[in-house]
Motif scaffolding. Structure first.
Motif, PDB file in Angstrom:
ATOM      1  N   UNK A  69       2.315   8.363 -18.126  1.00 47.86           N
ATOM      2  CA  UNK A  69       3.415   7.465 -17.732  1.00 47.86           C
ATOM      3  C   UNK A  69       4.748   8.030 -18.227  1.00 47.86           C
ATOM      4  N   UNK A  70       4.792   8.447 -19.491  1.00 46.25           N
ATOM      5  CA  UNK A  70       6.046   8.971 -20.068  1.00 46.25           C
ATOM      6  C   UNK A  70       6.522  10.201 -19.279  1.00 46.25           C
ATOM      7  N   UNK A  71       5.633  11.190 -19.127  1.00 43.70           N
ATOM      8  CA  UNK A  71       6.067  12.456 -18.518  1.00 43.70           C
ATOM      9  C   UNK A  71       6.474  12.285 -17.060  1.00 43.70           C
ATOM     10  N   UNK A  72       5.592  11.669 -16.268  1.00 38.09           N
ATOM     11  CA  UNK A  72       5.925  11.535 -14.840  1.00 38.09           C
ATOM     12  C   UNK A  72       7.112  10.591 -14.648  1.00 38.09           C
ATOM     13  N   UNK A  73       7.197   9.550 -15.498  1.00 43.44           N
ATOM     14  CA  UNK A  73       8.329   8.614 -15.443  1.00 43.44           C
ATOM     15  C   UNK A  73       9.635   9.333 -15.735  1.00 43.44           C
ATOM     16  N   UNK A  74       9.609  10.213 -16.742  1.00 41.20           N
ATOM     17  CA  UNK A  74      10.814  10.968 -17.126  1.00 41.20           C
ATOM     18  C   UNK A  74      11.270  11.878 -15.994  1.00 41.20           C
ATOM     19  N   UNK A  75      10.315  12.605 -15.428  1.00 35.60           N
ATOM     20  CA  UNK A  75      10.672  13.571 -14.377  1.00 35.60           C
ATOM     21  C   UNK A  75      11.253  12.835 -13.165  1.00 35.60           C
ATOM     22  N   UNK A  76      10.618  11.727 -12.806  1.00 36.62           N
ATOM     23  CA  UNK A  76      11.097  10.941 -11.668  1.00 36.62           C
ATOM     24  C   UNK A  76      12.498  10.406 -11.949  1.00 36.62           C
ATOM     25  N   UNK A  77      12.675   9.915 -13.176  1.00 34.53           N
ATOM     26  CA  UNK A  77      13.950   9.343 -13.584  1.00 34.53           C
ATOM     27  C   UNK A  77      15.079  10.371 -13.484  1.00 34.53           C
ATOM     28  N   UNK A  78      14.802  11.595 -13.925  1.00 29.08           N
ATOM     29  CA  UNK A  78      15.828  12.652 -13.893  1.00 29.08           C
ATOM     30  C   UNK A  78      16.171  13.008 -12.441  1.00 29.08           C
ATOM     31  N   UNK A  79      15.148  13.084 -11.611  1.00 26.49           N
ATOM     32  CA  UNK A  79      15.393  13.406 -10.199  1.00 26.49           C
ATOM     33  C   UNK A  79      16.237  12.298  -9.547  1.00 26.49           C
ATOM     34  N   UNK A  80      15.912  11.034  -9.847  1.00 26.10           N
ATOM     35  CA  UNK A  80      16.669   9.899  -9.267  1.00 26.10           C
ATOM     36  C   UNK A  80      18.130   9.985  -9.709  1.00 26.10           C
ATOM     37  N   UNK A  81      18.362  10.248 -11.007  1.00 23.17           N
ATOM     38  CA  UNK A  81      19.738  10.367 -11.510  1.00 23.17           C
ATOM     39  C   UNK A  81      20.482  11.492 -10.787  1.00 23.17           C
ATOM     40  N   UNK A  82      19.786  12.619 -10.585  1.00 17.05           N
ATOM     41  CA  UNK A  82      20.407  13.767  -9.915  1.00 17.05           C
ATOM     42  C   UNK A  82      20.760  13.414  -8.468  1.00 17.05           C
ATOM     43  N   UNK A  83      19.846  12.737  -7.779  1.00 18.10           N
ATOM     44  CA  UNK A  83      20.103  12.354  -6.373  1.00 18.10           C
ATOM     45  C   UNK A  83      21.307  11.409  -6.303  1.00 18.10           C
ATOM     46  N   UNK A  84      21.371  10.463  -7.241  1.00 21.72           N
ATOM     47  CA  UNK A  84      22.517   9.539  -7.289  1.00 21.72           C
ATOM     48  C   UNK A  84      23.816  10.323  -7.482  1.00 21.72           C
ATOM     49  N   UNK A  85      23.735  11.337  -8.362  1.00 23.49           N
ATOM     50  CA  UNK A  85      24.930  12.154  -8.625  1.00 23.49           C
ATOM     51  C   UNK A  85      25.351  12.908  -7.364  1.00 23.49           C
ATOM     52  N   UNK A  86      24.383  13.500  -6.661  1.00 21.34           N
ATOM     53  CA  UNK A  86      24.698  14.263  -5.444  1.00 21.34           C
ATOM     54  C   UNK A  86      25.338  13.356  -4.395  1.00 21.34           C
ATOM     55  N   UNK A  87      24.840  12.134  -4.331  1.00 26.14           N
ATOM     56  CA  UNK A  87      25.361  11.187  -3.341  1.00 26.14           C
ATOM     57  C   UNK A  87      26.789  10.789  -3.694  1.00 26.14           C
ATOM     58  N   UNK A  88      27.006  10.552  -4.983  1.00 26.04           N
ATOM     59  CA  UNK A  88      28.314  10.078  -5.447  1.00 26.04           C
ATOM     60  C   UNK A  88      29.411  11.122  -5.221  1.00 26.04           C
ATOM     61  N   UNK A  89      29.081  12.372  -5.502  1.00 25.29           N
ATOM     62  CA  UNK A  89      30.117  13.413  -5.393  1.00 25.29           C
ATOM     63  C   UNK A  89      30.149  14.044  -4.007  1.00 25.29           C
ATOM     64  N   UNK A  90      29.332  13.484  -3.112  1.00 24.15           N
ATOM     65  CA  UNK A  90      29.238  14.036  -1.764  1.00 24.15           C
ATOM     66  C   UNK A  90      28.950  15.547  -1.849  1.00 24.15           C
ATOM     67  N   UNK A  91      27.847  15.847  -2.477  1.00 27.44           N
ATOM     68  CA  UNK A  91      27.473  17.215  -2.846  1.00 27.44           C
ATOM     69  C   UNK A  91      27.447  18.187  -1.668  1.00 27.44           C
ATOM     70  N   UNK A  92      28.086  19.344  -1.864  1.00 26.73           N
ATOM     71  CA  UNK A  92      28.055  20.401  -0.848  1.00 26.73           C
ATOM     72  C   UNK A  92      27.483  21.672  -1.479  1.00 26.73           C
ATOM     73  N   UNK A  93      26.867  22.459  -0.618  1.00 31.84           N
ATOM     74  CA  UNK A  93      26.264  23.703  -1.120  1.00 31.84           C
ATOM     75  C   UNK A  93      27.357  24.763  -1.318  1.00 31.84           C
ATOM     76  N   UNK A  94      28.113  24.604  -2.407  1.00 28.32           N
ATOM     77  CA  UNK A  94      29.191  25.565  -2.686  1.00 28.32           C
ATOM     78  C   UNK A  94      28.990  26.169  -4.071  1.00 28.32           C
ATOM     79  N   UNK A  95      29.379  27.412  -4.221  1.00 28.44           N
ATOM     80  CA  UNK A  95      29.317  28.090  -5.526  1.00 28.44           C
ATOM     81  C   UNK A  95      27.926  28.140  -6.131  1.00 28.44           C
ATOM     82  N   UNK A  96      26.946  27.966  -5.284  1.00 32.11           N
ATOM     83  CA  UNK A  96      25.590  27.864  -5.844  1.00 32.11           C
ATOM     84  C   UNK A  96      24.994  29.208  -6.222  1.00 32.11           C
ATOM     85  N   UNK A  97      25.636  30.287  -5.817  1.00 34.27           N
ATOM     86  CA  UNK A  97      25.090  31.597  -6.185  1.00 34.27           C
ATOM     87  C   UNK A  97      26.091  32.422  -6.993  1.00 34.27           C
ATOM     88  N   UNK A  98      27.195  31.795  -7.374  1.00 33.77           N
ATOM     89  CA  UNK A  98      28.208  32.529  -8.146  1.00 33.77           C
ATOM     90  C   UNK A  98      27.780  32.595  -9.611  1.00 33.77           C
TER      91      UNK A  98
END
Lengths: 449, 117
Positions: A148-177
């Motif tokens: 529960x702890x491990x899978x819950x943590x991983x899911x939680x981090x992914x959800x936070x990241x998705x929320x962040x991408x949505x909020x900043x209107x994430x674009x694929x820029x500077x991803x290889x610099x």
């Protein structure tokens, strides 16, 4: 004649990933991003993860051939010699205590940020007392709870990241610099710290009926962690300015706060607590059990082999880890040089992987006929590549952080001096105290009768 | 190479040492376990049964053990006689103990209580 209790693949993956996920790894993931010019942390983290796949393959072969909780002590002892195995194991356990020290410092700073009235030192003492008390009482994290702890943590981090991408209107820029190959190598080298401990799951070989499950579990765990850390690092560096992250001990908290305000801080604190519980507990548990086994073998003072008559736990070894860990935490709190411990851990882990690769090669030469449930495909290419790659990464860490490099060399030297000079004294002391006794009747006597 | 009868005799010595130790029996009163002892160089299997603090021995394997102790016959005989500690063969890979970590530590502790350091 199968065992009554056996572990499932789900729990093996959760344990392997759970041992690795820690509050300090979130900080390290953001430090990795700091080495690179653009938003290319994902590239360095995925590369580190891919390289750890090589190491995981080596551990899989070693664990299949020698399934034992003794882990590297046995692998390196068989492949090279017992003294080298002991030098490495003793110093590795010291580094693990350093990780526990750095982890408790960072978590204490997180908790202090949430409740500023309680100073970090109090949090550190409280954490160590709770962990030591639980260890002495023999309270363990059950398999299902770990899942529960491990899978819950991983899911939680992914959800936070998705929320962040949505909020900043994430674009694929500077991803290889990356800002140059040197920067990428340094970032990948520190990225190894993100996976420190995935191989600590090998002692569970004794609780699993199928040695292949441990191998599979390790590989899946490294894969999942690579994705989670990569997504997290990109989300954080896209949301918070790099300058603000660079000098912070709690960059992950700054990210959560800028994303969701107070709710984000509470959410991230819960994630940190969940991540630290398993790392903290595993660190204390593995080091104390190692001290106990070493004392039973007379390579450490025998007072460390005292076992609680009530809880059947090695209480003197646990208390030793408690005090050493606490001292390291306080040193980190005073000096604020927690990065030295992270770099040392990354370099030490690289050294362990180099030796694991060499052990695979050496054991294939020494014992070619031994049955191996898993053999790395492609002959010596992958173990050889593991050796070369991790030598380079270890050198990169040591060049980047010279103090960590000096500490690593000094630590290995002291460990070697102790094994060569201290251990024979302890063994001789034991031999004098306990003269050779033989209860088993000699065979000749049996035949004569 | 030890014979099956020597392993049996060593287990009897272990059982005797265990049953003489009242404190140990009391401490293990709630630790019911079935342990398989198997030699990997000769055909020899025994079952140690711990129930309500009492230790009994049977020849042959159990159906579902909680713990498995596997080693060569010499190591098994020496170890159960208390002539060697389990730690050394365990760390050099000669002795394999399969089961939960807590059970393995408990078993090592029982051997420590019976035979000393």
């Amino acid at each position: 004649m199968s065992l009554k209790k056996v572990l499932t693949l789900r729990t093996i993956v959760a344990t392997s990933a759970g041992l690795t996920l820690a509050t300090s790894t979130f900080v390290a993931a953001i430090q990795v991003a700091g080495f690179l010019a653009g938003n290319a942390a994902w590239l360095a983290i995925l590369t580190s993860g891919l390289l750890c796949f090589f190491a995981a393959a080596c551990f899989s072969e070693l664990n299949g051939q020698l399934p034992s909780a003794a882990g590297i002590r046995l692998y390196f002892g068989r492949a090279f010699n017992d003294n080298l195995a002991l030098v490495i194991s003793l110093f590795y356990m010291t580094v693990v205590m350093g990780i526990v020290g750095a982890e408790s410092f960072i978590l204490a700073r997180v908790l202090n940020y949430v409740i500023p009235t309680i100073p970090p030192l109090v949090w550190i003492i409280v954490m160590f007392v709770i962990a030591a008390w639980l260890n002495i009482r023999g309270v363990k994290i059950a398999g299902n709870f770990q899942d529960i702890i491990t899978y819950g943590l991983m899911l939680s981090i992914i959800v936070l990241a998705v929320l962040a991408f949505e909020k900043i209107n994430f674009r694929l820029e500077n991803l290889t610099a990356v800002g140059g190959p040197g920067n990428l190598v340094q970032a990948v080298a520190l990225g190894i710290f993100l996976f420190v401990g995935f191989e600590w799951v090998t002692p569970l070989a004794e609780e699993s009926t199928d040695a292949k499950l441990i191998s599979k579990g390790m590989l899946i765990a490294v894969g999942l962690l690579s994705i989670v850390y990569a997504v997290f690092a990109v989300a954080v560096t896209s949301t918070v300015p790099k300058e603000a992250l660079k000098h912070s001990v709690i960059p992950h908290l700054l990210f959560a706060e800028s994303l969701l305000g107070k709710t984000g801080v509470i959410w991230m604190t819960i994630i940190c607590l969940g991540a630290s519980i398993t790392t903290f507990n595993a660190g204390l548990l593995s080091v104390s059990r190692f001290l106990y086994a070493s004392a039973r073998e007379h390579v450490l003072p025998t007072c460390l082999s005292k076992v609680s008559l009530k809880y059947f736990t090695p209480w003197t070894a646990i208390l030793t880890v408690f005090f050493v860990g606490l001292v390291i935490s306080i040193i980190v709190l005073i000096t604020k040089r927690y990065l030295i411990f992270l770099n040392m851990a990354a370099a030490m882990e690289s050294l362990i992987y180099v030796l694991a690769g060499l052990a695979v090669i050496k054991l294939r030469q020494k014992t070619p006929a031994t049955q191996r449930p898993y053999i790395i495909p492609g002959g010596l290419i992958l173990p050889g590549l593991t050796v070369v790659v991790f030598v380079v990464l270890m050198a990169a860490v040591l060049i980047t952080d010279k103090i960590a490099g000096l500490c690593l060399i000094a630590g290995l030297f002291l460990s070697w001096v102790y094994v060569i000079n201290g251990v024979p004294v302890l063994k001789e002391k034991y031999r004098k105290k306990h003269p050779v006794r033989r209860r088993r009747p000699a065979k000749v006597e049996v035949e004569e009768q | 190479m030890a014979e099956h009868s020597e392993i049996t005799a060593s287990l009897r010595a272990f059982q005797e040492g265990y049953n003489k130790n009242k404190r140990l029996k009391k401490m293990n009163a709630d630790w019911d376990r079935i342990v398989l002892v198997q030699a990997n160089d000769i055909p020899s299997t025994h079952t140690l049964i711990l129930r309500k603090g009492e230790l009994t021995i049977q020849e042959g394997p159990p159906e579902k053990p909680d713990l498995k102790i596997i080693s060569d016959s010499e190591t098994l005989a020496d170890m159960f006689y208390g002539d060697i500690t389990p730690t050394q063969p365990y760390l050099n890979g000669t002795l394999k103990v399969l089961g939960t970590e807590d059970d393995i530590v408990r078993l090592d502790f029982i051997s420590l209580m019976i035979w000393g350091e």
